[in-house]
Design a protein around this motif. Structure first.
Motif, PDB file in Angstrom:
ATOM      1  N   ASN A  75       0.825  -1.195   0.000  1.00  0.00           N
ATOM      2  CA  ASN A  75       0.000   0.000   0.000  1.00  0.00           C
ATOM      3  C   ASN A  75       0.869   1.259   0.000  1.00  0.00           C
ATOM      4  O   ASN A  75       1.421   1.632   1.031  1.00  0.00           O
ATOM      5  CB  ASN A  75      -0.912  -0.043   1.235  1.00  0.00           C
ATOM      6  N   VAL A 125      -5.720  -3.151   5.060  1.00  0.00           N
ATOM      7  CA  VAL A 125      -4.304  -2.979   4.753  1.00  0.00           C
ATOM      8  C   VAL A 125      -3.933  -1.564   5.185  1.00  0.00           C
ATOM      9  O   VAL A 125      -4.455  -0.579   4.656  1.00  0.00           O
ATOM     10  CB  VAL A 125      -4.018  -3.188   3.252  1.00  0.00           C
ATOM     11  N   VAL A 149       0.698  -6.407   3.330  1.00  0.00           N
ATOM     12  CA  VAL A 149      -0.113  -7.472   3.920  1.00  0.00           C
ATOM     13  C   VAL A 149      -0.221  -8.607   2.911  1.00  0.00           C
ATOM     14  O   VAL A 149      -0.362  -8.362   1.711  1.00  0.00           O
ATOM     15  CB  VAL A 149      -1.516  -6.948   4.306  1.00  0.00           C
TER      16      VAL A 149
END
Ligand SMILES: [Cu+2]
Length: 503
Positions: free
Chosen positions: A429, A464, A470
């Motif tokens: 992310n 996330v 993740v």
């Protein structure tokens, strides 16, 4: 009965994109194609459905002076609780009394594409002023839900900004834990509006370690955009906050008795918000996440739920009084996000006490020190934000690609899978937002959270965290187009989706 006309365009699209014969159902007027069909229904079976849902605009009384109008199921919010039996086929009639085609998504169930309720996968729409009858075998057991899967874009009355949310409980063969009362709670905000305020960063997730390269990428993209004079992309805020459609202090309190074990099934039905929940003087023993029993039930003082996440938790009622079960955010609670819990024989003003600081970590509920199975293949995904890039809205990309706008006419899978293989999704992310990532028609096992291994926790949504990595594993065991997306409506509508495909 009134048969629902399916548009010629939809019919052609289905026949054009699906291998195998397409059938125009004589009773239901639904274009149905063999790979999609759960099971054909004939005249004798068509007599009655197990449940009927009616999509229509209705008033909802959040509080005596706060009555809103929104699209609901059966004129109520939340939609009716649908109880299914694991493995026992059910028939549901869905009528759409609105002027726009709708999709009803069976969130968290392993259903075929034809009934899943996502146009991106090819599920036929429930036509405006028409209906669809669907039949499927509910599974897996536990807390699921149903909601619209329409995109809303800038229309804050559409999609999940509406009141189209209802709980599903699929009764398992063996119910985990024992309890005296079962209570369903649906958390939901109303009267949304756009702002440029920028969401407040939330730091409740553990582990908190960030990936430096993701942070650098995200921060520098944001800096570049702002230095060009771009404003921050829109965020959504709300006026009213409710549990089960009532603002705190309105509606009936939840009545309990000292010594009872109460099983709460909590569903975050928000379009965009992450929610928390605490009950002063009590703890929650979490027994299931997203409806799936956890390997290590554990007691926590606070529940945290991203959009579409569910938690089943038992609370032992051993602190008599009148309490507020509510969100940690004072402002949201002040605007309604809470419900009163009243012990028998207790009276007075409901009390709220701030719980001690607490971090939410899914690993707490996993198998300790058990390594997870190795995947056959790993799929890398990079999540990025293009600040205010789409008419003032942030645009979202997976591996640099926003979900194609014409995907409903021509599905464009990003990833191709092979049936029976175990896949690992490595999600990275590069934004500071928390994204509740959802996989349709499958469950996944959480395998790594910001460097921390975890096993045994099965979910269909995972938060996330900003600038984190993740990893989740799933087995490709339910063929067909499969949608994967951020469940935050504002994110999914502006690019944050991808399709898997396999046969
Ligand atoms: Cu998101």
């Amino acid at each position: 009965m009134c048969a629902a006309p399916t548009s010629r365009r939809d019919f052609l699209r289905l026949t054009g994109t699906v291998t195998g014969a397409a059938i125009f159902h004589p009773v239901l007027g639904i274009a149905d194609s063999s790979p999609f069909r759960a099971r054909a229904l004939d005249f004798s079976e068509a007599a009655s459905a197990d449940y009927t849902l009616r999509i229509a605009t209705s008033p909802i009384e959040l509080a005596p002076n706060h009555i809103v109008s929104a699209i609901t199921y059966n004129g109520q919010f939340p939609g009716p609780l649908l109880r299914f039996k694991e493995g026992q086929q059910t028939v549901v009639d869905v009528f759409n009394d609105t002027d726009a085609p709708e999709q009803l998504h069976w969130h968290g169930q392993f259903v075929p594409v034809g009934v899943d309720g996502a146009a991106e996968e090819g599920t036929p729409f429930i036509p405006a002023h028409g209906m669809r009858r669907i039949a499927f075998t509910p599974r897996p057991p536990g807390l699921r839900f149903y909601h619209t899967h329409n995109r809303a874009g800038a229309d804050l009355h559409a999609g999940q900004y509406s009141a189209q949310v209802g709980p599903v409980y699929i009764e398992p063969q063996h119910e985990p834990g024992s309890y005296d009362q079962e209570i369903f709670l649906v958390l939901k905000e109303f009267e949304p509006s756009l702002s440029r305020g920028g969401d407040m960063a939330m730091n409740f997730l553990s582990p908190a370690a960030r990936v430096k390269s993701l942070e650098d990428a995200g921060e520098s993209a944001m800096k570049t955009s702002l230095s060009k004079g771009m404003p921050h992309g829109y965020e959504v805020g709300y006026r009213y906050f409710t549990i089960n459609g009532r603002m705190l202090g309105h509606g009936e309190p939840l009545r309990v008795k000292s010594g009872q074990r109460v099983l709460f099934h909590v569903l975050n039905g928000s379009a965009t918000e992450i929610r928390s929940l605490a009950l002063p003087g009590h703890t929650f023993k979490v027994i299931a996440l997203d409806g799936n029993p956890v390997p290590s039930p554990a007691e926590v003082p606070v529940l945290w739920l991203g959009t579409a996440e569910r938690i089943s938790a038992i609370v032992e009622m051993k602190h008599p009084g009148v309490w507020v079960l509510g969100d940690l955010a004072d402002d949201d609670r002040a605007h309604g996000m809470g419900i009163v819990i009243e012990y028998a024989g207790q009276h007075g003003k409901p009390q709220w006490l701030k719980p001690p600081p607490f971090h939410w970590n899914y690993a707490r509920f996993g198998k300790p020190n058990v390594p997870n199975a190795q995947p056959d293949e790993t799929i890398d995904m990079l999540f990025s934000k293009r600040n205010a890039a789409n008419q003032g809205f942030n645009e979202w990309t997976i591996n640099g690609v926003p979900f194609p706008a014409d995907s409903m006419e021509k599905p464009t899978p990003m990833f191709y899978l092979r049936q029976g293989r175990r896949y690992r999704l490595r999600m990275r992310n590069a934004s500071d937002d928390i994204h509740p990532m959802h996989l349709h028609r499958h469950s996944f096992e959480l395998t790594k959270l910001a460097g921390q291994p975890i096993s045994g926790v099965m979910k269909d949504v995972v938060m996330v965290n900003g600038y984190q990595q993740v990893e989740v594993d799933f087995t490709a065991d339910n063929p067909g187009l499969t949608l994967f997306h951020c469940h935050q409506q504002l994110h999914m509508d502006f690019g944050f989706m991808a399709l898997f495909d396999y046969v």
